[in-house]
Design a protein around this motif. Structure first.
Motif, PDB file in Angstrom:
ATOM      1  N   SER A 262       9.939  -2.228  27.969  1.00 50.54           N
ATOM      2  CA  SER A 262      10.713  -2.028  29.193  1.00 50.54           C
ATOM      3  C   SER A 262       9.832  -2.019  30.431  1.00 50.54           C
ATOM      4  CB  SER A 262      11.497  -0.716  29.123  1.00 50.54           C
ATOM      5  OG  SER A 262      12.510  -0.775  28.145  1.00 50.54           O
ATOM      6  N   TRP A 263       8.623  -1.486  30.283  1.00 47.07           N
ATOM      7  CA  TRP A 263       7.790  -1.240  31.460  1.00 47.07           C
ATOM      8  C   TRP A 263       6.561  -2.133  31.537  1.00 47.07           C
ATOM      9  CZ3 TRP A 263      10.524   1.314  34.769  1.00 47.07           C
ATOM     10  CH2 TRP A 263      11.490   2.215  34.314  1.00 47.07           C
ATOM     11  N   ALA A 264       6.316  -2.960  30.523  1.00 42.68           N
ATOM     12  CA  ALA A 264       5.155  -3.852  30.565  1.00 42.68           C
ATOM     13  C   ALA A 264       5.333  -4.930  31.625  1.00 42.68           C
ATOM     14  CB  ALA A 264       4.956  -4.509  29.201  1.00 42.68           C
ATOM     15  N   LYS A 265       4.238  -5.277  32.279  1.00 43.92           N
ATOM     16  CA  LYS A 265       4.248  -6.419  33.195  1.00 43.92           C
ATOM     17  C   LYS A 265       4.378  -7.704  32.380  1.00 43.92           C
ATOM     18  CE  LYS A 265       3.293  -3.568  36.597  1.00 43.92           C
ATOM     19  NZ  LYS A 265       4.324  -3.146  37.556  1.00 43.92           N
ATOM     20  N   ILE A 281      16.919  -6.201  23.186  1.00 44.99           N
ATOM     21  CA  ILE A 281      16.006  -7.185  22.612  1.00 44.99           C
ATOM     22  C   ILE A 281      16.686  -7.866  21.439  1.00 44.99           C
ATOM     23  CG2 ILE A 281      13.795  -7.494  21.434  1.00 44.99           C
ATOM     24  CD1 ILE A 281      12.737  -5.102  23.054  1.00 44.99           C
ATOM     25  N   TYR A 282      16.810  -9.182  21.515  1.00 42.13           N
ATOM     26  CA  TYR A 282      17.424  -9.963  20.443  1.00 42.13           C
ATOM     27  C   TYR A 282      16.700 -11.304  20.342  1.00 42.13           C
ATOM     28  CZ  TYR A 282      20.072 -11.699  24.512  1.00 42.13           C
ATOM     29  OH  TYR A 282      20.430 -12.190  25.730  1.00 42.13           O
ATOM     30  N   PRO A 283      16.936 -12.083  19.282  1.00 37.91           N
ATOM     31  CA  PRO A 283      16.173 -13.313  19.073  1.00 37.91           C
ATOM     32  C   PRO A 283      16.138 -14.210  20.306  1.00 37.91           C
ATOM     33  CG  PRO A 283      17.408 -12.825  17.111  1.00 37.91           C
ATOM     34  CD  PRO A 283      17.841 -11.816  18.134  1.00 37.91           C
ATOM     35  N   GLY A 284      14.931 -14.692  20.600  1.00 32.98           N
ATOM     36  CA  GLY A 284      14.674 -15.449  21.811  1.00 32.98           C
ATOM     37  C   GLY A 284      13.819 -14.658  22.784  1.00 32.98           C
ATOM     38  N   PHE A 287       7.949 -11.015  23.211  1.00 33.25           N
ATOM     39  CA  PHE A 287       7.323  -9.698  23.315  1.00 33.25           C
ATOM     40  C   PHE A 287       6.085  -9.772  24.200  1.00 33.25           C
ATOM     41  CE2 PHE A 287       9.972  -9.301  19.616  1.00 33.25           C
ATOM     42  CZ  PHE A 287      10.455  -8.004  19.713  1.00 33.25           C
ATOM     43  N   LYS A 288       5.984  -8.831  25.127  1.00 29.10           N
ATOM     44  CA  LYS A 288       4.880  -8.821  26.078  1.00 29.10           C
ATOM     45  C   LYS A 288       3.697  -8.005  25.562  1.00 29.10           C
ATOM     46  CE  LYS A 288       7.617  -7.354  29.490  1.00 29.10           C
ATOM     47  NZ  LYS A 288       9.018  -7.539  29.055  1.00 29.10           N
ATOM     48  N   VAL A 289       3.970  -6.992  24.726  1.00 24.21           N
ATOM     49  CA  VAL A 289       2.931  -6.053  24.304  1.00 24.21           C
ATOM     50  C   VAL A 289       2.887  -5.874  22.784  1.00 24.21           C
ATOM     51  CG1 VAL A 289       2.079  -3.683  24.490  1.00 24.21           C
ATOM     52  CG2 VAL A 289       3.073  -4.806  26.488  1.00 24.21           C
ATOM     53  N   MET A 290       4.028  -5.633  22.169  1.00 26.45           N
ATOM     54  CA  MET A 290       4.048  -5.255  20.755  1.00 26.45           C
ATOM     55  C   MET A 290       3.668  -6.415  19.844  1.00 26.45           C
ATOM     56  SD  MET A 290       7.087  -3.544  18.446  1.00 26.45           S
ATOM     57  CE  MET A 290       8.011  -5.068  18.226  1.00 26.45           C
ATOM     58  N   ASP A 291       2.766  -6.128  18.900  1.00 25.31           N
ATOM     59  CA  ASP A 291       2.344  -7.116  17.913  1.00 25.31           C
ATOM     60  C   ASP A 291       2.964  -6.878  16.541  1.00 25.31           C
ATOM     61  OD1 ASP A 291       0.306  -8.541  19.576  1.00 25.31           O
ATOM     62  OD2 ASP A 291      -0.635  -6.561  19.576  1.00 25.31           O
ATOM     63  N   ALA A 292       3.204  -5.629  16.193  1.00 30.02           N
ATOM     64  CA  ALA A 292       3.718  -5.281  14.866  1.00 30.02           C
ATOM     65  C   ALA A 292       4.562  -4.024  14.993  1.00 30.02           C
ATOM     66  CB  ALA A 292       2.569  -5.072  13.878  1.00 30.02           C
ATOM     67  N   ALA A 310      14.313 -10.344  16.432  1.00 27.16           N
ATOM     68  CA  ALA A 310      13.576 -10.980  17.523  1.00 27.16           C
ATOM     69  C   ALA A 310      12.089 -11.055  17.205  1.00 27.16           C
ATOM     70  CB  ALA A 310      13.795 -10.206  18.822  1.00 27.16           C
ATOM     71  N   LEU A 311      11.589 -10.085  16.462  1.00 27.00           N
ATOM     72  CA  LEU A 311      10.166 -10.051  16.107  1.00 27.00           C
ATOM     73  C   LEU A 311       9.838 -10.965  14.937  1.00 27.00           C
ATOM     74  CD1 LEU A 311       7.356  -8.756  16.512  1.00 27.00           C
ATOM     75  CD2 LEU A 311       8.062  -6.968  14.900  1.00 27.00           C
ATOM     76  N   ALA A 312      10.666 -10.944  13.904  1.00 28.67           N
ATOM     77  CA  ALA A 312      10.319 -11.634  12.657  1.00 28.67           C
ATOM     78  C   ALA A 312      11.220 -12.812  12.324  1.00 28.67           C
ATOM     79  CB  ALA A 312      10.339 -10.628  11.498  1.00 28.67           C
ATOM     80  N   GLY A 313      12.259 -13.041  13.119  1.00 22.30           N
ATOM     81  CA  GLY A 313      13.184 -14.123  12.807  1.00 22.30           C
ATOM     82  C   GLY A 313      14.356 -13.615  11.979  1.00 22.30           C
TER      83      GLY A 313
END
Length: 341
Positions: A262-265, A281-284, A287-292, A310-313
């Motif tokens: 929400s707050w990441a640039k 957050i939904y597919p498409g 992600f600006k920050v989160m990796d896992a 959205a993260l894994a398909g």
């Protein structure tokens, strides 16, 4: 994208009704977000999948015993109030039952008059503004009179209310637990830190909207609920440092994910922040920050299964859920976990 695209079949007996005896003995399904490959483990093995230089971001919100059972005044009929948001001046936004008897001006009593309340306003959508009267400190009264607001799919009484709190919960304010964190023990967190993984904390006060199914046919028509969240300066610094050094930012739970995203640039830079978020957050989504992500298994057609998709398909996630059903994993708040990396 259609809501029905995020449906799956779940036998009712797989919905966990009680927590298992040892928090970190729950099962852990590991999912590769790129290939869709998965493997079966236990949560106490999580450190094996973390690397020195990674950081874990955890939500330290604490669940309020926000469910109050009382009597209507003057008639004495039963009533129930669920605290949602502290609006100040002893007034909370609440869900009440029975709604038809609790209009503006209605009064209630809890604990033989130890706590009394009056409905001051009926809000659009049906929630109520309720003003409370009591002696002393409200949170102490609540600890004495309130019950844990367990999700609607849990029908058994919780014997130990601390089992619906994370071991690192600190900041009162949630109406539901950030359940991915329920699997951690102090010892497991210690092992994770010994491996060279740093811990950072955010606060997001979980609202009951987290359990609300998406009713619109097209997911983009869904009206997302708002929740209050905080990112301290030290957590923002940790995330920036981790990314600069090539480590992974791993969120524990969808609430931690929603907070930092929400707050990441746009470039992923984090700064100390606080405010309300209604991020969906939904597919498409990129992600600006989160990796896992460490997460529990989520309700069909919910915003949370859309987030993990959205993260894994979507196909990978639904295939992993089908596998979890075949392997008799336990689902939802007191259930087993996934690690998506």
């Amino acid at each position: 994208m259609k809501t029905k695209d995020f449906d799956y079949a779940l036998p009712e007996e797989l919905i966990a009704q009680t927590p298992i005896e040892r928090r970190d003995a729950s099962r852990l399904l590991c999912l590769d977000k790129v290939t869709g490959e998965f493997s079966h483990h236990h949560f106490y093995e999580l450190p094996d999948f973390l690397k020195p230089g990674d950081c874990l971001i955890l939500n330290n919100s604490r669940v309020l015993p926000a469910r109050l059972l009382g009597k209507r005044l003057p008639g004495g009929g039963a009533c129930e109030v669920l605290l949602l948001i502290d609006r100040g001046e002893q007034t909370w936004e609440c869900i009440v039952r029975p709604g038809k008897h609790l209009r503006a001006g209605a009064r209630m009593s809890f604990g033989d008059g130890e706590l009394t309340a009056e409905v001051t306003q009926v809000l659009e959508g049906g929630n109520r503004m309720v003003r409370f009267s009591y002696e002393g400190i409200f949170l102490e009264v609540l600890e004495h009179l309130g019950k844990m607001p367990l999700p609607p799919y849990i029908r058994e009484e919780l014997q130990d209310r601390e089992r619906y709190q994370t071991v690192y919960s600190k900041v009162n304010g949630s109406a539901a637990a950030p359940t991915a964190g329920l699997h951690f023990t102090p010892e497991l967190l210690g092992r994770i830190q010994e491996k060279g993984v740093k811990l950072g904390y955010v606060t997001l006060h979980v609202g009951l909207g987290t359990f609300r199914p998406v009713k619109e046919e097209d997911i983009t028509d869904h009206d997302m609920h708002s929740e209050y969240c905080v990112i301290p300066q030290e957590t923002a610094d940790l995330i920036n440092e981790t990314r600069a050094n090539g480590g992974r930012v791993i969120c524990v739970g969808t609430t931690s994910c929603r907070t930092i995203e929400s707050w990441a640039k746009e470039d992923g830079h984090m700064e100390a922040s606080a405010g309300w978020t209604d991020i969906f957050i939904y597919p498409g989504y990129k992600f600006k920050v989160m990796d896992a992500l460490v997460t529990n298994f989520h309700l069909p057609q919910s915003t949370l299964i859309m987030l993990v998709s959205a993260l894994a398909g979507r196909e990978h996630v639904l295939a992993a859920y089908e596998e979890a059903v075949r392997e008799r994993y336990r689902f939802f708040s007191f259930g087993d976990a996934m690690f998506i990396s």
